[in-house]
Design an enzyme around this catalytic site. Structure first.
Site, PDB file in Angstrom:
ATOM      1  N   GLU A 194      28.336  24.220 -13.701  1.00 10.94           N
ATOM      2  CA  GLU A 194      26.999  24.252 -14.427  1.00 10.94           C
ATOM      3  C   GLU A 194      26.296  25.490 -13.445  1.00 10.94           C
ATOM      4  O   GLU A 194      26.140  25.296 -12.264  1.00 10.94           O
ATOM      5  CB  GLU A 194      26.229  22.990 -14.410  1.00 10.94           C
ATOM      6  N   HIS A 204      25.404  10.058 -15.503  1.00  8.73           N
ATOM      7  CA  HIS A 204      24.124  10.086 -14.863  1.00  8.73           C
ATOM      8  C   HIS A 204      24.198   9.336 -13.700  1.00  8.73           C
ATOM      9  O   HIS A 204      23.272   8.338 -13.316  1.00  8.73           O
ATOM     10  CB  HIS A 204      22.913   9.513 -15.740  1.00  8.73           C
ATOM     11  N   GLU A 243      26.566  24.479 -19.028  1.00 10.43           N
ATOM     12  CA  GLU A 243      27.109  23.174 -18.318  1.00 10.43           C
ATOM     13  C   GLU A 243      28.259  22.575 -19.093  1.00 10.43           C
ATOM     14  O   GLU A 243      28.146  21.166 -19.371  1.00 10.43           O
ATOM     15  CB  GLU A 243      26.172  22.223 -17.822  1.00 10.43           C
ATOM     16  N   ASP A 271      19.704  23.909 -10.995  1.00  6.22           N
ATOM     17  CA  ASP A 271      20.495  22.817 -11.329  1.00  6.22           C
ATOM     18  C   ASP A 271      21.858  23.398 -11.687  1.00  6.22           C
ATOM     19  O   ASP A 271      22.362  24.224 -12.450  1.00  6.22           O
ATOM     20  CB  ASP A 271      20.010  22.493 -12.836  1.00  6.22           C
ATOM     21  N   ASP A 302      26.516  17.325  -8.698  1.00  5.89           N
ATOM     22  CA  ASP A 302      25.437  17.992  -9.699  1.00  5.89           C
ATOM     23  C   ASP A 302      24.096  17.844  -9.054  1.00  5.89           C
ATOM     24  O   ASP A 302      23.481  17.034  -8.872  1.00  5.89           O
ATOM     25  CB  ASP A 302      25.529  17.438 -11.234  1.00  5.89           C
ATOM     26  N   HIS A 341      14.961  19.471 -17.097  1.00  6.19           N
ATOM     27  CA  HIS A 341      15.057  19.886 -18.564  1.00  6.19           C
ATOM     28  C   HIS A 341      13.654  20.246 -18.861  1.00  6.19           C
ATOM     29  O   HIS A 341      12.703  19.564 -19.512  1.00  6.19           O
ATOM     30  CB  HIS A 341      15.387  18.379 -19.196  1.00  6.19           C
ATOM     31  N   ASP A 381       0.748  -1.200  -0.112  1.00  3.55           N
ATOM     32  CA  ASP A 381       0.056  -0.005   0.030  1.00  3.55           C
ATOM     33  C   ASP A 381       0.858   1.371   0.066  1.00  3.55           C
ATOM     34  O   ASP A 381       0.270   2.384   0.241  1.00  3.55           O
ATOM     35  CB  ASP A 381      -1.165   0.094   1.237  1.00  3.55           C
ATOM     36  N   HIS A 411      27.972  15.612 -23.878  1.00  5.20           N
ATOM     37  CA  HIS A 411      26.733  16.341 -23.642  1.00  5.20           C
ATOM     38  C   HIS A 411      26.224  17.499 -24.243  1.00  5.20           C
ATOM     39  O   HIS A 411      27.215  18.296 -24.656  1.00  5.20           O
ATOM     40  CB  HIS A 411      26.119  15.800 -22.209  1.00  5.20           C
ATOM     41  N   TYR A 456      35.639  14.934 -19.529  1.00  2.57           N
ATOM     42  CA  TYR A 456      35.465  13.713 -18.522  1.00  2.57           C
ATOM     43  C   TYR A 456      36.738  12.775 -19.306  1.00  2.57           C
ATOM     44  O   TYR A 456      36.660  12.576 -20.394  1.00  2.57           O
ATOM     45  CB  TYR A 456      34.205  12.917 -18.752  1.00  2.57           C
ATOM     46  N   ARG A 487      32.620  19.215 -14.414  1.00  2.01           N
ATOM     47  CA  ARG A 487      31.715  19.853 -15.180  1.00  2.01           C
ATOM     48  C   ARG A 487      31.319  21.153 -13.982  1.00  2.01           C
ATOM     49  O   ARG A 487      31.363  21.122 -12.877  1.00  2.01           O
ATOM     50  CB  ARG A 487      30.299  19.047 -15.119  1.00  2.01           C
TER      51      ARG A 487
END
Ligand code: GLY
Ligand code: MN
Ligand code: MN
Length: 429
Positions: free
Chosen positions: A399, A246, A384, A274, A263, A366, A41, A355, A388, A397
């Site tokens: 951002e 990610h 950003e 962000d 991040d 996003h 539940d 990216h 890497y 990075r």
């Protein structure tokens, strides 16, 4: 709500702008998101449908907003349907909006309980020719679970197959791309809370801390500040984890000599911040780490200078890619001759910077909006760039969140430490 009051004029104005995009004889209907089940539940907390929130300010499950500008009866032109509360619901689930409160929050004049929806809908469908319904059209959305809106669409189209159905999402993408001053105020607060969490981390991170302990510090700072929590899963990646874009397992112990890539961003009043920063676990960058950091920072500053009215995302990415390419050559990661001969559709810099540099930010991290619209004042983009290098177990990075203004842009995170000297000084304190 944890956040302070939002002026209802924000939602009144959003509905007015939405109405302006509708042809005569239109009816638009927006449903709340479901409270999603987990196991047994158990349920997740409600994450409101952002379009419904944008048009009503209502943060409650099972809410339905109806907009029918040409309805014969004035009271039917804007209606908010809510789940009727009761003593039982109050005791078991807590407080729900009354009609007066819903009117005050949203500025919608007519508030009805949900049991009135079928009869009102039948009357309005009889009047309407065009029916605007809401779907998730984010270009990267992967939606396997049927939403409340999706079930509603199926049911309505089955019962009324001959109406002309149209996409509300296209209009919402157009509107939500440009932020109003009240939205910017809420986003500033999300950025401020995020910055406070980052400053706290500069005094917390040291060799031996676990990535999840860092995540917990962020969560503590967010929640004590009136945020419901992170706007997306915090990425806390030390050493080679920082090269996984990610990464969210956050279960490694930070070692002296690692750079820790952070991040994360607070959600405030449903709006997202962000932020990315990359800091030395020991408090001081090695010469190579510093060299890569300074390269990313130069790309960041260049990219930010190109987030200006009239630029186009494709040209922008090309401009940033060229600057990044030169930095990677200077870092001995690419050779100038290889770059000269590269396939322009698969530039070599993508190996180290795979990216994009920027995405819309707003109610969604996003955020929705037509990607190929030229930059306009009132848009908020992230900036950003990152480098890497898996073979060096190093990912960096940086951002910030940038508001495009008529004469340039404003960095909503300008006061969050970014320069090497500031990061190292604050970590020493
Ligand atoms: N945190 C996700 C992103 O930076 O796009
Ligand atoms: Mn981010
Ligand atoms: Mn981002």
């Amino acid at each position: 709500m944890r956040y302070g009051p939002i002026a209802p004029e924000l939602f009144i104005e959003n509905r007015r702008r939405f109405r302006e995009l509708l042809p005569p004889q239109s009816l638009a209907i927006f449903n709340a998101n479901d409270i999603l089940p987990t196991n047994a539940d158990g349920t997740l907390a409600l994450k409101q449908n952002n379009d419904l929130f944008y048009l009503s300010g209502v943060d409650q499950e099972e809410s339905v907003l109806v907009i029918c500008p040409d309805a014969a009866l004035e009271k039917h032109r804007e209606i908010l349907f809510l789940r009727e509360t009761s003593e039982h619901i109050l005791v078991w689930e807590g407080y729900k909006l009354t009609k007066d409160e819903a009117r005050a929050v949203s500025g919608v004049p007519t508030i009805m309980w949900l049991d009135a929806l079928p009869a009102v809908l039948a009357a309005l469908m009889n009047e309407a020719e065009y029916v605007y319904l809401n779907t998730n059209e984010h270009i990267r959305a992967v939606v396997e679970v049927e939403t409340r809106d999706a079930r509603f669409i199926q049911d309505l189209q089955r019962r009324y197959p001959l109406h002309q159905y149209r996409r509300a999402a296209k209009l919402l993408h157009q509107l939500r791309a440009i932020k109003s001053p009240e939205e910017i105020r809420l986003m500033r607060r999300a950025c401020e809370i995020t910055g406070n969490a980052f400053r706290r981390l500069l005094g917390f991170v040291k060799p031996g801390v676990w990535e999840y302990e860092v995540e917990a510090e962020i969560l503590h700072e967010f929640v004590r500040s009136g945020s419901r929590g992170p706007a997306y899963g915090s990425i806390i990646g030390s050493g080679e984890s920082a090269t996984i874009l990610h990464y969210v397992s956050n279960d490694r112990q930070c070692q002296a000599g690692d750079v820790l890539l952070l991040d994360f961003g607070a959600e405030y009043a449903n709006y997202a911040a962000d932020l990315s920063r990359s800091i030395p676990v020991s408090g001081t960058f090695s010469p190579r780490q510093r060299q890569v950091y300074e390269a990313v920072l130069r790309v960041f500053k260049f990219a930010k200078s190109r987030l200006i009215v009239g630029n186009h995302i494709e040209d922008y990415h090309k401009q940033v890619g060229e600057v990044m390419e030169q930095e990677l050559i200077n870092l001995d990661l690419l050779h100038g001759s290889d770059v000269k001969n590269q396939d322009p559709d698969a530039p070599l810099y993508k190996k180290y910077f795979p990216h994009g540099t920027s995405h819309y930010l707003g109610l969604d991290v996003h955020d929705v909006g037509y990607k190929y619209r030229k930059f306009e004042a009132g848009m908020v983009y992230t900036c950003e760039p990152g480098i890497y290098i898996r073979e060096e177990k190093l990912g960096i990075r940086l951002e910030n969140d940038i508001l495009i203004t008529p004469n340039g842009n404003e960095d909503l995170m300008a006061d969050i430490p970014l320069e090497v000297a500031d990061i190292e000084r604050l970590m020493r304190k």
